[in-house]
Design an enzyme around this catalytic site. Structure first.
Site, short mmCIF file in Angstrom:
data_model
loop_
_atom_site.label_atom_id
_atom_site.label_comp_id
_atom_site.label_asym_id
_atom_site.label_seq_id
_atom_site.Cartn_x
_atom_site.Cartn_y
_atom_site.Cartn_z
N SER A 186 80.17 82.74 47.83
CA SER A 186 80.77 81.65 47.07
C SER A 186 82.27 81.76 47.25
O SER A 186 82.78 82.84 47.57
CB SER A 186 80.41 81.76 45.58
OG SER A 186 81.21 80.87 44.81
N TYR B 139 78.75 86.73 37.39
CA TYR B 139 78.55 86.05 38.68
C TYR B 139 79.55 86.54 39.73
O TYR B 139 79.18 86.89 40.85
CB TYR B 139 78.70 84.55 38.46
CG TYR B 139 78.41 83.70 39.68
CD1 TYR B 139 77.09 83.50 40.10
CD2 TYR B 139 79.43 83.06 40.38
CE1 TYR B 139 76.81 82.70 41.20
CE2 TYR B 139 79.16 82.27 41.48
CZ TYR B 139 77.85 82.09 41.88
OH TYR B 139 77.58 81.30 42.97
#
Length: 353
Positions: free
Chosen positions: A194, A207
């Site tokens: 990401s 995360y």
């Protein structure tokens, strides 16, 4: 020393820096920088063109997390271009798996895989060895992931471990299992991390930890596998949350359930600091942010395809998303090397707090 002196020195540093920049950016300097930029652009284009693109029709690629989102779109995209796709799904009887099986093609194989389970990974490997007995396995795309939002203090330890077991240790387990097959073909590993693997944001501790870990794991694997001819690339999507399972309708419902779990397990002391309205405010921001997502997954899918089949793939693909003029996270990542930590933190706080 008084704060007046500190602020005075700070202003002095900024002023001298601006003066240095003003005197450095003469017309010859600007012309040289512009020429250098054009030469570099031409070099990268020529290098990629000279490397060419490898054929897809004799390649087999395994993709994790094909139930929805990027994995599902990539499986269809590669299949349409002649690749043999092994699409692994967490829910073998779910809508995503059913849609892929409905393709009814010998080049589309759907297998169950829970990347957090050693037994599931081993069983998947056994099936793949049978499928790839003749063709070999060209690529593994580690795409399976679990998006998560929550304050450091409110996120439960169970939630921290759940996210880590999928996002980072799932990637590690899958990569380790299939490396012997990839060495045989001198193939490719493509890890979907990401853009948050390069930028830390509030409410993303569980995360971001895993995405930073995915970046490091990918880089080390690339260096170790170079001697075997196996190439490793990282895909860093920006804001595509509205067209994946992250913050679409189902994703938002899941986040609400996770917030309920946080509140139920929070201590009385923590509840005095964070009111229940705190979650409602975050949900409002998430729902608004979903509307700013890029409308399709095409840019991400094309980047992954390039990493798999380019003769000279990039190490890292930053894929801008958002339907706005600028995707904030990729923009912040690009300016970060030029800013001090304090200034960069202030910029992130301005956008996200």
């Amino acid at each position: 020393m008084s704060w007046a002196v500190v602020y005075g020195l700070q202003a002095g540093m900024v002023g001298v820096g601006l003066l240095a920049l003003y005197f450095a950016l003469s017309i010859p300097t600007l012309l040289c920088l512009a020429t250098l930029g054009m030469l570099y652009y031409g070099y990268t284009k020529a290098r990629r063109k000279a490397a060419g693109t490898l054929p897809l029709d004799d390649k087999t690629v395994l993709i994790t997390g094909c139930d929805t989102g990027i994995g599902h779109a990539l499986a269809k995209y590669l299949h349409e271009r002649g690749c043999h796709v092994i699409a692994t799904v967490f829910r073998p009887e779910g809508q995503g798996a059913t849609a892929l099986r409905d393709v009814k093609s010998e080049r589309m194989t759907v297998l169950p895989l829970d990347v957090s389970s050693d037994d599931s990974v081993a069983e998947c490997l056994r099936h793949v060895k049978g499928i790839c007995a003749n063709s070999g396995l060209w690529g593994v795309v580690n795409n399976a992931g679990h998006n998560f939002v929550g304050d450091v203090e409110l996120t439960t330890m169970r939630q921290y471990l759940l996210v880590a077991n999928i996002n980072i240790y799932g990637m590690v387990k899958t990569t380790r299992a299939f490396l012997p097959l990839l060495r045989q073909t001198r193939g490719r590993i493509v890890n979907v991390t990401s853009i948050k693997g390069q930028i830390s944001r509030p409410l993303n501790a569980a995360y971001n930890i895993t995405k930073y870990g995915g970046e490091t794991f990918s880089e080390i694997t690339r260096m170790e596998m170079r001697q075997f001819g196996v190439k490793v690339s990282i895909i860093e999507p920006g804001h595509f949350g509205g067209v994946t399972g992250c913050i679409n309708k189902d994703g938002i419902a899941r986040i609400r359930r996770e917030f309920d779990e946080m509140w139920a397990e929070a201590s009385d002391e923590v509840k005095e600091v964070f009111s229940r309205d705190h979650f409602d405010k975050i949900m409002s921001e998430i729902e608004a942010d979903a509307g700013r997502s890029h409308p399709t997954l095409t840019p991400v899918v094309k980047a992954i395809s390039d990493a798999l089949f380019s003769g000279d793939p990039d190490y890292r693909y930053i894929v801008d998303g958002s339907n706005q003029l600028l995707d904030k996270d990729p923009m912040l990542v690009r300016v970060k090397p030029f800013l001090s930590d304090r200034l960069f933190d202030a910029l992130v706080s301005y956008f996200y707090l």
